[in-house]
Structure formats: structure tokens, C-alpha cells
Design an enzyme around this catalytic site. Structure first.
Site, short mmCIF file in Angstrom:
data_model
loop_
_atom_site.label_atom_id
_atom_site.label_comp_id
_atom_site.label_asym_id
_atom_site.label_seq_id
_atom_site.Cartn_x
_atom_site.Cartn_y
_atom_site.Cartn_z
N ASN A 240 4.08 -5.60 7.45
CA ASN A 240 5.39 -5.18 6.94
C ASN A 240 6.21 -4.69 8.13
O ASN A 240 5.96 -3.61 8.67
CB ASN A 240 5.20 -4.06 5.92
CG ASN A 240 6.52 -3.48 5.45
OD1 ASN A 240 7.59 -4.07 5.67
ND2 ASN A 240 6.48 -2.33 4.79
N GLU B 145 -1.18 2.66 -0.89
CA GLU B 145 -0.63 3.22 0.35
C GLU B 145 -0.34 4.70 0.15
O GLU B 145 0.74 5.07 -0.31
CB GLU B 145 0.67 2.51 0.72
CG GLU B 145 0.53 1.03 0.95
CD GLU B 145 1.60 0.52 1.90
OE1 GLU B 145 1.23 0.03 2.97
OE2 GLU B 145 2.79 0.65 1.59
C1 PEP Z 1 3.65 0.37 5.43
O1 PEP Z 1 4.79 0.71 5.64
O2 PEP Z 1 3.41 -0.41 4.48
C2 PEP Z 1 2.60 0.90 6.29
C3 PEP Z 1 1.38 0.86 5.87
O3 PEP Z 1 2.99 1.41 7.50
P1 PEP Z 1 2.03 1.91 8.70
O4 PEP Z 1 0.93 0.90 8.86
O5 PEP Z 1 2.91 2.00 9.89
O6 PEP Z 1 1.48 3.24 8.27
#
Ligand code: PEP
Length: 258
Positions: free
Chosen positions: A13, A176
Site C-alpha cells: 500500500n 491492521e
Molecule cells: C498500511 O498502511 O496498510 C500499513 C500496514 O502500513 P505500515 O506497513 O507502514 O505500517
């Protein structure tokens, strides 16, 4: 099917990054990595969610295997029409973009994607035949209050009435934890696995489909193997580390090989 028979997905992403020249460089570097690579589609699905500006460039590049172009967002409005700034599911499909992120915490928190908006986006994407990576996750406060599991399962129940039985085949869930996104703090593999097990059990109440469950939150090459070996973690949604082609490749390799 055991959870581990689900082919893993590793999806980058890119959020509101990077500039055009870096996109071109990233594609070239990733192309080189894939050309010398044993990671095929049977071992790991790959996707990148660039800005809308870079979707076409990514889509047009001929890698030696599928690297799916994923939209970061979709309009809640369908078809075509007078909706300035919007990009409908039908238009994405018309441009052969078959995947979209919905429910990312940044959109929920910063861009007013409340549950009604999310359901409208989901409905539109599913009806157009687009596969949705649906993001869920709790805040640090909710975790410290012992509410993480309840919050996350509720976020999934919230969409149950919007997804028809056969449409579950078009859903991937990304867990997440918000406190782990972009902070460098990763949920421990044990905590992530524990939540994924609960999510899987919750989804079993809603559908007989085996839904891939991705973990997201500061995934890096250094922690990818430990996460990849957890039985209910079927891949990763990767923010920051996906902006470097070599880091993203190493994370993909960890999931392909474990
Ligand atoms: C995200 O934004 O979906 C994400 C997991 O970001 P990061 O890996 O930078 O924590």
C-alpha cells in the site's frame, strides 16, 4: 481446507507516495528481482496499491508474473456521471483494475469513511466484480481496554449483510491494528495469530469460503518470516516497506517460502 493451504497474498500500500520517477524506478527494480525469482503465482499472489496516478503505469508493465494493480479507494457512487474526483467500481473494472482496498484506518479516521460509506463502497465494488481487501483493526486504547477482539469482530459483522454468500470469494480481510501502522511497532506474531484465529472463527459463522487473512502493521523483511509461519496469517498488507522494491520482494519471499 486448512488455513495454510490458502495461497498467501502480499500487497503493498503506497498511500500518497511516491513521485513519478520513483514509481518507474521501483517497477524496474522489482522487475529485476522477479526475473531471478522462484516466487510464482502458486506460491504467493502479489499486489501493489499505488496512487490512482500510477495505476496505469503499473498495470501496463509486463512483469514475468502477475503483480496485481490494486486501487486504494473506490467511489460509493456507481457507473459514470457528475461526481468530481470520484472513481467508480465500474470504471476501475473498465481499466482492468480488479482489486481495491476498503476500510483502511486512515480513510476511516481522516477521510470520514464511516460504516455507511464503507458498505456503499463495498456493495459497489462487489457488484462490479472487484475483489476487496477489507481492512479492520483496533486502536491502542481499545486494545488496552481489552476490547480488541470485540471491535475487530464487530467490524466484520458490520459488513455481513452487504456481502452475498458467493461474494465472500471476492473478499480478503486485512487485520491492521491501528497502533502498529506506520509506527514501527508490530503486533507480536503470537498476538497477530491469536487475532487471526478469532477472525477466522468469526468468518466461519458467516461463510463457508476460506478467506485469506492478511496482517498489516509495520511488516518488514526482519519480521516477515515470523509472521509468515503463523498458521492463520495468509499474507501481509505492507505500507512503508513496500516503497522499497527489495524490501517488498523479501517480504513476498518470506510468505512464499513459509
Ligand atoms: C498500511 O498502511 O496498510 C500499513 C500496514 O502500513 P505500515 O506497513 O507502514 O505500517
Amino acid at each position: 481446507m486448512s488455513a495454510k493451504k490458502i495461497t498467501p497474498w502480499v500487497v503493498g500500500n503506497w498511500k500518497m507516495n511516491p513521485q513519478q520517477q520513483k514509481v518507474t524506478e521501483w517497477i524496474s527494480q522489482f522487475d529485476t528481482a522477479l526475473n531471478n525469482s522462484p516466487i510464482d503465482e502458486q506460491k504467493c499472489h502479489l499486489g501493489i496499491a499505488p496512487t490512482a496516478l500510477a495505476l496505469s503505469e503499473l498495470k501496463a508493465h509486463k512483469f514475468n508474473r502477475n503483480v496485481h494493480a490494486v486501487a486504494q479507494d473506490v467511489s460509493r457512487f456507481s457507473g459514470t456521471g457528475a461526481f468530481t474526483g470520484e472513481m467508480s467500481a465500474e470504471l476501475l473494472k473498465d481499466y482492468q483494475i480488479d482489486y481495491v482496498l476498503i476500510g483502511h484506518s486512515e480513510r476511516r479516521e481522516l477521510l470520514n469513511d464511516n460504516i455507511d460509506v464503507l458498505k456503499a463502497k463495498l456493495k459497489s465494488a462487489l457488484s462490479a466484480g472487484i475483489t476487496v481487501i477489507y481492512c479492520v483493526g483496533e486502536t491502542l486504547q481499545q486494545r488496552e481496554d481489552g476490547q480488541a477482539e470485540q471491535i475487530v469482530l464487530q467490524q466484520i459483522c458490520d459488513i455481513a449483510s452487504t456481502v452475498g454468500e458467493t461474494q465472500w470469494a471476492q473478499i480478503l480481510v486485512a487485520y491492521e491494528p491501528i497502533w502498529a501502522i506506520g509506527t514501527g511497532k508490530t503486533a507480536s506474531p503470537e498476538d497477530a495469530q491469536a487475532m487471526h484465529e478469532k477472525i477466522r472463527a468469526g468468518l466461519k459463522q458467516l461463510t463457508s469460503q476460506d478467506i485469506p487473512l492478511l496482517y498489516g502493521g509495520s511488516v518488514k523483511p526482519e519480521n516477515a518470516v515470523d509472521l509468515a509461519t503463523c498458521p492463520d496469517i495468509n499474507g501481509a498488507l505492507v505500507g512503508g516497506a513496500s516503497l522499497q522494491a527489495d524490501s517488498f520482494y523479501k517480504i513476498a519471499a518470506a510468505f512464499a517460502e513459509n
